[in-house]
Design an enzyme around this catalytic site. Sequence first.
Site, mmCIF file in Angstrom:
data_model
loop_
_atom_site.group_PDB
_atom_site.id
_atom_site.type_symbol
_atom_site.label_atom_id
_atom_site.label_comp_id
_atom_site.label_asym_id
_atom_site.label_seq_id
_atom_site.Cartn_x
_atom_site.Cartn_y
_atom_site.Cartn_z
ATOM 1 N N GLN A 69 0.687 -1.185 -0.169
ATOM 2 C CA GLN A 69 0.065 -0.181 0.092
ATOM 3 C C GLN A 69 0.822 0.968 0.095
ATOM 4 O O GLN A 69 0.174 2.453 -0.210
ATOM 5 C CB GLN A 69 -0.851 0.212 1.190
ATOM 6 C CG GLN A 69 -0.102 0.094 2.635
ATOM 7 C CD GLN A 69 -1.017 0.039 3.653
ATOM 8 O OE1 GLN A 69 -1.366 -1.086 4.004
ATOM 9 N NE2 GLN A 69 -1.525 0.815 4.403
ATOM 10 N N CYS A 75 -5.235 0.300 3.741
ATOM 11 C CA CYS A 75 -5.230 -1.097 4.076
ATOM 12 C C CYS A 75 -6.291 -1.944 4.181
ATOM 13 O O CYS A 75 -6.378 -3.181 3.683
ATOM 14 C CB CYS A 75 -4.574 -1.041 5.602
ATOM 15 S SG CYS A 75 -5.543 -0.499 6.694
ATOM 16 N N HIS A 375 -5.133 -0.737 11.719
ATOM 17 C CA HIS A 375 -4.662 -1.424 10.556
ATOM 18 C C HIS A 375 -5.560 -2.854 10.348
ATOM 19 O O HIS A 375 -6.084 -3.522 11.086
ATOM 20 C CB HIS A 375 -3.080 -1.867 10.668
ATOM 21 C CG HIS A 375 -2.665 -2.281 9.449
ATOM 22 N ND1 HIS A 375 -2.349 -1.599 8.212
ATOM 23 C CD2 HIS A 375 -1.668 -3.458 9.145
ATOM 24 C CE1 HIS A 375 -1.800 -2.201 7.113
ATOM 25 N NE2 HIS A 375 -1.233 -3.471 8.024
ATOM 26 N N ASN A 397 0.161 -9.206 5.022
ATOM 27 C CA ASN A 397 0.315 -7.675 5.214
ATOM 28 C C ASN A 397 0.305 -7.054 3.664
ATOM 29 O O ASN A 397 0.303 -8.028 2.824
ATOM 30 C CB ASN A 397 1.433 -7.294 6.197
ATOM 31 C CG ASN A 397 1.254 -6.009 6.786
ATOM 32 O OD1 ASN A 397 0.128 -5.430 6.451
ATOM 33 N ND2 ASN A 397 2.124 -5.668 7.718
#
Length: 456
Positions: A69, A75, A375, A397
Site C-alpha cells: 500500500q 490497508c 490497521h 500484510n
Amino acid sequence: MMVTSGVLSPEVLRELCSKFYADSRNVLAQNVCTKVDPLDACLSRKTLENTQHAFTHKVESEGKPITNQKNSGRCWIFATLNVIRIPFMKNHNLDEFEFSQTYLFFWDKIERCNYFLQNIVKTAERGESIEGRLVSFLLNDPVCDGGQWDMIVNLINRYGLVPKTCFPESFSSESSGRMNGLLKSKLRDYAKVLRDLVAHGASTEKIEAQIVEQMTVIFRIVGICLGIPSETITWDYYDKTKTFNSIGPITPVEFYTKYVKPYYNVDDKVCLVTDPRPSNPYGKAYTVDCLGNVVGGRPTLYNNQPPDLLMKLCAESIKQNEAVWFGCDVSKRFASKQGIQDLNAHDFKLMFGTDVQVVLNKADRLLYGQSTMTHAMTFTAVSTDSDGKVKNFRVENSWGDDHGQKGYNILTAEWFLEFVFEAVVDQKFVPADVLAVFNQDPIVLPAWDPMGNLAR
C-alpha cells in the site's frame, strides 16, 4: 520564597538524575538505546528462536504477489482484495493477480467527499455549533484514507471490481498526502458555504445544487491525481497454462457479478467486533455517528462479541479454506521487520525497568487512548494444539515483501485477544443468535468513538 505545587524544581530534577545514574543498568541501556532503535534493542532473542512459520491449517493457496500500500492508508482495501483474490485466482487458474486497489480508492474519495458535505448539512440543520465537538471533529479530517468493512461492501456493490492492469497505481494512490491536503482544503471551504446556506434558510434544492457544483471540483481534483476509471474494461491475460484469455468489454459491476461474486460474495460476509468497555455490552449492535462513505449505502454496523468467539470463527474459516479480513492495533508488541505479533516480542521491562502497552486491560486501553484499531490485514493460516486450541495465525500484510517472512507475519493467540478488534467471516460459520444481533436497532456511538478509528 514559596514554591508552586507541582513544579519540577532544580532539587527534584537533581534527585531524578541521581536515581538514574545510581543504577548501572540504566547507563548500559542508555548506551544501547542512544545508538539503535529502542524497539530493536528490546527485541526478545528467545521469542525469535521460538517463532516458526509452520501451521497446522492453511488456505489451499495464497495470493501472489505480496501487495504494498506504500505511503497511503488503504490497508482496508488491500486486505479485502487480498482475501477476494484467493478464490478468484484458483477458479481462473492464475499464478499471480491483483485487483485494482486504486479503482476502489478513487470511488471512495469521490463518495467520501460527498458523504462529508452531506454530514455538514445534516449537522447544521440539527443545530450543531461550528465550535462544538462534533463539527470540529468532522472538520479535523474531512477525507482520510481509512475505512471499515461495510464501507468496502458499499463500494464493491455500487462500482464493482477491475484487475489492477486495467486501472494501475498513480503517484497519489501510493502517496496520498498531497491529494488529501488539496481535498481537505476545498472541503473546509465548502463546509462554510453550506453552513451559511443552512443558516440563511436556503431550500433543500438550492443546497443540493450547491453540493453538485462543489463535487464537480472535487471530481476534477481526484481525477487529475488518480485518473478516472473507464465505464468498461477489457482484461487480457495468460493463465497458468500460458493460454491467452480475454474478458470484455465489460463494466466493472458486471465483472464483479459474473467473474468474482460466484466465488466471493461480499454480502455473505459479516463483520464482528470485540469492544470490552463496560458501557458497551456484548451481544449488542452499535454504529458510529456520521461514519460512512456512500450516501444511501449500508451503514457501518458493529456486532459486539467476546474476543474468544472471534478467534474461534477465524480459525474455523481458515480450516474451511477461507481467508479472513481483520482489524487490529498493529503497532503494539509488534516486531515489524521480523513480522512477529507476540506479547513477548519485546522485553521493555528489562530495558526500561517498566512495562508498557499491556499494563492496562483492553477496555481501559480503549478508554484512555492507549489502543484502537489502526490497521487491517488478512489471516491465511492457523496453528492449533492437540486439543484444538488456537496457538497462532499467519498474517498476510500489505507492506511489501521486505517485512516479516516475505510479507507475512505470525500472530499469537494471546496477541489476538489483546489487540484484534474485528474480523469478517462468512455468515455460515456464525451461530444464529450472533447473527440475530444484526437485526437490532444499533446503539449510536459518538463520531469520535475509538471503534471508528480504522475509518479515519
